[in-house]
Design an enzyme around this catalytic site. Structure first.
Site, PDB file in Angstrom:
ATOM      1  N   GLU A  71       0.846  -1.190   0.000  1.00 12.65           N
ATOM      2  CA  GLU A  71       0.000   0.000   0.000  1.00 12.65           C
ATOM      3  C   GLU A  71       0.885   1.244   0.000  1.00 12.65           C
ATOM      4  OE1 GLU A  71      -2.386   2.882  -0.161  1.00 12.65           O
ATOM      5  OE2 GLU A  71      -3.269   0.882  -0.294  1.00 12.65           O
TER       6      GLU A  71
ATOM      7  N   HIS B 169     -45.553   0.873  11.661  1.00  9.57           N
ATOM      8  CA  HIS B 169     -45.974   2.268  11.543  1.00  9.57           C
ATOM      9  C   HIS B 169     -45.456   3.039  12.756  1.00  9.57           C
ATOM     10  CE1 HIS B 169     -48.618   5.734  10.881  1.00  9.57           C
ATOM     11  NE2 HIS B 169     -48.936   5.654  12.177  1.00  9.57           N
TER      12      HIS B 169
ATOM     13  N   GLY C 202      -6.116   0.789   4.301  1.00 12.23           N
ATOM     14  CA  GLY C 202      -7.537   0.515   4.151  1.00 12.23           C
ATOM     15  C   GLY C 202      -8.136   1.063   2.877  1.00 12.23           C
TER      16      GLY C 202
ATOM     17  N   CYS D 219     -11.783   4.535   0.764  1.00 11.33           N
ATOM     18  CA  CYS D 219     -13.089   4.668   1.423  1.00 11.33           C
ATOM     19  C   CYS D 219     -12.989   5.201   2.854  1.00 11.33           C
ATOM     20  CB  CYS D 219     -13.845   3.340   1.382  1.00 11.33           C
ATOM     21  SG  CYS D 219     -15.439   3.410   2.240  1.00 11.33           S
TER      22      CYS D 219
END
Length: 468
Positions: free
Chosen positions: A36, A446, A41, A44
């Site tokens: 990397e 509801h 990570g 994102c």
């Protein structure tokens, strides 16, 4: 070249699909390394999805504070502290990076921070961020290098040092007037957020409407939401040149049907698309073919043109969503285990996190018409969903496409509060092959947003010759 270190699996890039694959393979006992260059990570959690939604929520709080009186709460003058907005975002990112590092350690996958480039098939030379280099070879290699924001070749634009989504999330000051090039998801989310923070905002879109991939009624509703909040919108605009410097004073010379004019602002944000991070990675040396747009060519199993080399996520031309990259991981994981999983016919949902948000899954009206699929349509204003009355958030609508010759759900779109959550209900029904009548006749709690699916679907016209 030094003799390479040997690994069972090498993964170039630590984005969503790549990191999950690394953790899975390492936990399975395979010697696995991830290379990397900068963002642990991937984009994102660092610069894209989660940080932008973090700041969008800060903008939502500012908007609620300004309108607190209508809810019965009295406040004083409302001011936005962009330094604190940025710090809240940075704190979240730091926590996510720490979590990723813990997961790497727990899995046994090695995280190597540096710039990787192929120097031979399945072999990478890595220039380490802290100095030195390593040569690493894998029995299997997975490419997960992602994309970066595109800067169009408009005269003067690059010299103006424009913001992209990355820099916009690092502002510690409030732009006096933000000019947004591009009326897609990224541009619209930032436009509304900065308007709510207190900036003047103008969106400049080349196409005839915002959110150009959406049906006209959806695009018109999104435009109405933004216009009502004071965002200026210029569509069908050709940008001839940009002058000045973002952060100081900038002007955009645009041509529309009304003629040519200069729109002046303090900052300019470019949100006109993304480019794969495949240049300079030595993919030709690796035998990995690209298409004309620089994306890696893959088959439906995400295999590249090189043996034992796969590509994951946006660099492979997959839809540019984190949840799709995660599914790419599952495709590769299952196929490595001897299963037969593909990217063909995936039902991909997506959301735009304006307020209210847009959620869509399946076919739009335009897509169904292009494919020659006959359909029935149901549409319901969000004001008819009683939950919206309790929130004073009645803008938007939901609509569903139903096959003309069956009760199969073809697609769903919603502009309204909690659109992504309601969309997930419809997506679940579609994945299960349920007829629309199952949702129509369900007892839904509801008052919730999903409750609106009942009255929405009660308006579906019966099939010819069929009673309701």
């Amino acid at each position: 070249m030094a003799d390479p270190e040997r690994f069972d699996a090498l993964i170039l890039g630590s984005g969503e699909g790549g990191k999950y694959l690394a953790w899975h393979l390492a936990r399975s006992g395979r010697r696995t390394a991830v290379i990397e260059r900068r963002l642990v990570g991937g984009a994102c959690p660092n610069t894209n999805c989660l940080p932008s939604k973090n700041e969008i929520w800060s903008a939502k709080v500012a908007d609620l504070a300004r309108h607190a009186r209508q809810f019965g709460t009295t406040t004083g003058p409302v001011a936005v502290d962009m330094v604190q907005v940025r710090q809240r975002k940075r704190d979240m990112v730091a926590g996510l990076v720490d979590l990723h590092l813990q997961l790497y350690k727990a899995s046994g996958a090695e995280l190597v921070m540096g710039q990787g480039c192929f120097v031979a098939p399945k072999t990478l030379e890595v220039r380490l961020n802290d100095g030195g280099s390593r040569v690493m070879a894998g029995d299997q290699v997975f490419i997960n290098v992602g994309t970066h924001p595109a800067i169009p070749g408009i005269p003067g634009l690059e010299a103006a040092l424009p913001l992209t989504n990355i820099e916009a999330l690092e502002l510690d000051e409030l732009p006096d007037h933000l000019l947004v090039l591009g009326g897609g998801y990224v541009g619209l989310e930032f436009a509304q957020a900065y308007r709510r923070f207190g900036s003047r905002v103008t969106i400049i879109e080349h196409g005839p409407r915002l959110a150009g991939r959406e049906d006209p009624d959806v695009a018109d509703e999104v435009r109405r939401v933004l216009s009502d909040e004071g965002v200026d919108i210029v569509v069908s605009a050709t940008v001839h040149r940009v002058q000045g410097r973002s952060g100081q004073a900038v002007g955009v010379v645009v041509e529309t049907s009304q003629g040519t004019r200069t729109i002046e602002g303090s900052h300019i944000l470019v949100a006109t698309g993304r480019i794969p991070n495949t240049a300079g990675a030595g993919l030709d040396v690796a035998g990995v073919a690209l298409n004309d747009h620089g994306f890696i060519q893959v088959n439906e199993r995400l295999e590249t043109s090189a043996p034992d080399v796969w590509a994951i996520g946006e660099c492979a031309g997959s839809p540019q969503f984190t949840h799709v990259s995660f599914d790419d991981f599952r495709v590769i994981r299952d196929n490595l285990a001897g299963m037969n999983r593909s990217t063909r016919d995936r039902l991909v949902p997506y959301c735009m996190f304006t307020d209210p948000p847009l959620g869509r899954v399946g076919l739009s009206e335009a897509e169904a018409q292009r494919q020659g699929i006959a359909f029935r349509i149901a549409k319901l204003p969000m004001a008819f969903v009683l939950r919206t009355r309790t929130l004073d958030e009645t803008k938007g609508f939901m609509k569903m496409l139903i096959a003309a010759d069956s009760d199969r759900i073809l697609g769903f779109a919603m502009v309204g509060p909690e659109a992504g959550e309601v969309m997930a209900v419809v997506q679940t029904a579609m994945l299960a092959g349920l007829p629309f009548t199952a949702l129509r006749d369900a007892i839904i709690a509801h008052p919730t947003m999903a409750e609106g699916l009942g009255p929405l679907l009660s308006s579906v016209a019966p099939r010819p010759g069929n009673a309701r």
